[in-house]
Scaffold this motif. Structure first.
Motif, PDB file in Angstrom:
ATOM      1  N   ILE A 204       0.833  -1.204   0.000  1.00 46.19           N
ATOM      2  CA  ILE A 204       0.000   0.000   0.000  1.00 46.19           C
ATOM      3  C   ILE A 204       0.872   1.261   0.000  1.00 46.19           C
ATOM      4  O   ILE A 204       0.372   2.369   0.084  1.00 46.19           O
ATOM      5  CB  ILE A 204      -0.984   0.002   1.185  1.00 46.19           C
ATOM      6  N   PRO A 212      -2.676   3.325  -2.681  1.00 44.71           N
ATOM      7  CA  PRO A 212      -3.297   2.036  -2.952  1.00 44.71           C
ATOM      8  C   PRO A 212      -3.590   1.756  -4.424  1.00 44.71           C
ATOM      9  O   PRO A 212      -3.956   0.643  -4.794  1.00 44.71           O
ATOM     10  CB  PRO A 212      -4.607   2.111  -2.154  1.00 44.71           C
ATOM     11  N   ALA A 239      -0.459  -3.462   4.779  1.00 41.89           N
ATOM     12  CA  ALA A 239      -1.712  -3.647   4.037  1.00 41.89           C
ATOM     13  C   ALA A 239      -2.401  -4.966   4.327  1.00 41.89           C
ATOM     14  O   ALA A 239      -3.558  -5.149   3.942  1.00 41.89           O
ATOM     15  CB  ALA A 239      -1.440  -3.538   2.534  1.00 41.89           C
ATOM     16  N   THR A 244      -7.291  -3.817   3.959  1.00 43.10           N
ATOM     17  CA  THR A 244      -7.869  -3.104   2.813  1.00 43.10           C
ATOM     18  C   THR A 244      -9.331  -3.447   2.566  1.00 43.10           C
ATOM     19  O   THR A 244      -9.958  -2.867   1.675  1.00 43.10           O
ATOM     20  CB  THR A 244      -7.068  -3.388   1.530  1.00 43.10           C
ATOM     21  N   GLY A 250      -2.793  -7.204   0.764  1.00 42.35           N
ATOM     22  CA  GLY A 250      -2.718  -6.093  -0.170  1.00 42.35           C
ATOM     23  C   GLY A 250      -2.361  -6.514  -1.580  1.00 42.35           C
ATOM     24  O   GLY A 250      -2.856  -5.942  -2.553  1.00 42.35           O
ATOM     25  N   ARG A 253      -5.193  -7.357  -4.153  1.00 36.10           N
ATOM     26  CA  ARG A 253      -5.888  -6.271  -4.847  1.00 36.10           C
ATOM     27  C   ARG A 253      -5.290  -6.019  -6.217  1.00 36.10           C
ATOM     28  O   ARG A 253      -5.950  -5.486  -7.117  1.00 36.10           O
ATOM     29  CB  ARG A 253      -5.811  -4.972  -4.037  1.00 36.10           C
ATOM     30  N   ALA A 349      -8.069   2.579   0.936  1.00 36.78           N
ATOM     31  CA  ALA A 349      -8.426   1.195   0.649  1.00 36.78           C
ATOM     32  C   ALA A 349      -8.826   0.574   1.979  1.00 36.78           C
ATOM     33  O   ALA A 349      -7.981   0.400   2.861  1.00 36.78           O
ATOM     34  CB  ALA A 349      -7.261   0.430   0.021  1.00 36.78           C
ATOM     35  N   TYR A 352      -7.644   2.038   5.620  1.00 37.77           N
ATOM     36  CA  TYR A 352      -6.333   2.691   5.455  1.00 37.77           C
ATOM     37  C   TYR A 352      -6.560   3.898   4.575  1.00 37.77           C
ATOM     38  O   TYR A 352      -6.977   3.759   3.419  1.00 37.77           O
ATOM     39  CB  TYR A 352      -5.322   1.751   4.808  1.00 37.77           C
ATOM     40  N   ARG A 397      -5.447   4.927  10.153  1.00 36.73           N
ATOM     41  CA  ARG A 397      -5.309   3.469  10.038  1.00 36.73           C
ATOM     42  C   ARG A 397      -5.792   2.820  11.345  1.00 36.73           C
ATOM     43  O   ARG A 397      -4.997   2.312  12.130  1.00 36.73           O
ATOM     44  CB  ARG A 397      -3.835   3.161   9.755  1.00 36.73           C
TER      45      ARG A 397
END
Length: 422
Positions: A204, A212, A239, A244, A250, A253, A349, A352, A397
């Motif tokens: 991220i 992101p 991430a 996310t 992460g 994604r 995302a 975050y 976060r």
């Protein structure tokens, strides 16, 4: 009760000058529960910053798992114990099928260090590509791959830097520029006579200002590294573990399967756990050529804590919560952006989010105002931080159990703090 001023003096005297504290007026915390923290004066704070307590501070099921196993047995991985195997199975069930092995450490720094050791053995190379403001740890090797630590952490040998994806400023929405930058770094390696080893990326790009998107960037860049004979290491300390909302990790994604995945603090909800998942061929070769042992990595207490964290994420629907509440949090901050010229961009995302603060007259990064907002929110009882190469990106976060009601409190405090910082 000991005063904060006295604690600060003792801290400086006993711990030395290398440690840092958050906020102009440091917070003396004494307890926590869920998304709430309490200081020594009884004031409560909404925690919108800590991914360490990933499923909430002092979650009772995690505390119970820790206490029960600690009262029974705690050793290391040179003895047989089923808990570490159960935990390995659970983690690997959450990974792509190609990642069939996992090794345990105590921290994300150790995980990145171990992954790079294994990658060097597997590829025979030493060249490592990272982003220009990355953070990957505090061991000698990983500190050298963490330019965000500053001049006191000089670059490691054979490290090559690339710019992180940044669609707002580089205008590239499909990830091709990042892949081109990796290709150019590989060409510099060849010119230097350096054999490629790995592309190591926080998925991220947290220290690079929270980036992101674009979603295809990592897949294209990983393809470049693999074509050159290296591997792709996904650093999931920031991430990963449902952060996310749409995926557990992460890298997912971006539609890419890494060769190694490193994990850290969110695995343990405050208890020190780290791990590396890998393609079996990598760990097989590493095991043939090197010995590895970590006294506390994979101990029974850590394994039980890790299992409890995964149970909580599943049973309390925290992946789905990160998606739902994260979308509301993004919407709330974007609404503020429509009213506040100092917010140039909002990037999010799940749970975050980064909000880029700029000078309203020039559009230049405004780290001073970002810091003022962070400190004003701390004074009002909401904890966030800042990030990015210029230090002007608000970093939000919170624990995965953040609620819609918490979003309302966060947004209200952010709005008033922006007004105070003007």
């Amino acid at each position: 009760m000991t005063s904060n001023a006295h604690l600060l003096e003792r801290r400086r005297r006993l711990l030395g000058g290398a440690y840092r504290l958050f906020y102009t007026e440091p917070v003396h915390l004494v307890s926590g529960s869920g998304v709430w923290l309490r200081d020594s004066d009884g004031k409560t704070y909404l925690d919108a910053y800590n991914n360490v307590a990933s499923v909430g501070h002092c979650h009772p099921l995690v505390v119970e798992a820790l206490a029960t196993q600690a009262a029974t047995l705690n050793t290391h991985t040179r003895y047989l114990h089923e808990a570490v195997l159960l935990y390995a199975e659970r983690l690997l069930e959450l990974m792509p099928d190609a990642l069939g092995n996992v090794m345990f450490t105590c921290t994300g720094s150790e995980a990145n260090d171990l992954a790079l050791r294994a990658a060097k053995v597997f590829t025979g190379g030493t060249g490592i590509i990272i982003t220009k403001h990355a953070y990957h740890g505090v061991t000698e090797l990983t500190a050298g791959l963490s330019p965000s630590l500053g001049a006191g952490a000089p670059p490691a040998h054979d490290v090559y830097f690339v710019s992180a994806p940044d669609p707002l400023h580089d205008g590239n929405a499909d990830g091709t520029l990042f892949a081109s930058n990796v290709r150019a770094a590989l060409e510099r390696m060849r010119a230097d006579g350096v054999t490629p080893c790995a592309l190591l990326v926080d998925t991220i790009f947290s220290s690079d200002g929270i980036q992101p998107f674009p979603r295809g960037a990592l897949r294209l860049a990983a393809d470049e590294m693999r074509a050159a004979g290296g591997v792709f290491i996904a650093d999931e300390v920031q991430a990963g573990v449902g952060r996310t909302g749409t995926h557990m990790w992460g890298f997912a994604r971006h539609g890419v399967v890494p060769d190694l995945v490193t994990m850290g603090k969110p695995l343990g909800d405050g208890h020190p756990i780290g791990a590396v998942a890998a393609r079996p061929a990598i760990f097989d070769m590493f095991g043939d050529k090197a010995r590895y042992f970590n006294t506390f990595g994979g101990n029974p207490v850590s394994a039980r804590v890790g299992l409890a964290v995964l149970d909580v994420i599943r049973d309390e629907g925290l992946l789905e919560n990160a998606a739902t509440v994260g979308a509301a949090m993004e919407q709330a901050v974007r609404f503020l952006q429509s009213r506040e010229a100092c917010i140039a961009d909002v990037r999010a995302a799940g749970l975050y989010l980064g909000a880029e603060i700029v000078d309203t007259a020039t559009g230049a990064p405004d780290a001073v105002r970002a810091a003022a907002i962070v400190n004003a929110m701390r004074a009002d009882g909401v904890l966030i931080s800042n990030s990015g190469p210029a230090g002007n990106v608000l970093k939000i976060r919170p624990p995965l159990c953040f609620s819609l009601h918490n979003v309302d409190r966060l947004a209200s405090c952010l709005e008033s703090s922006i007004a105070m910082s003007a």
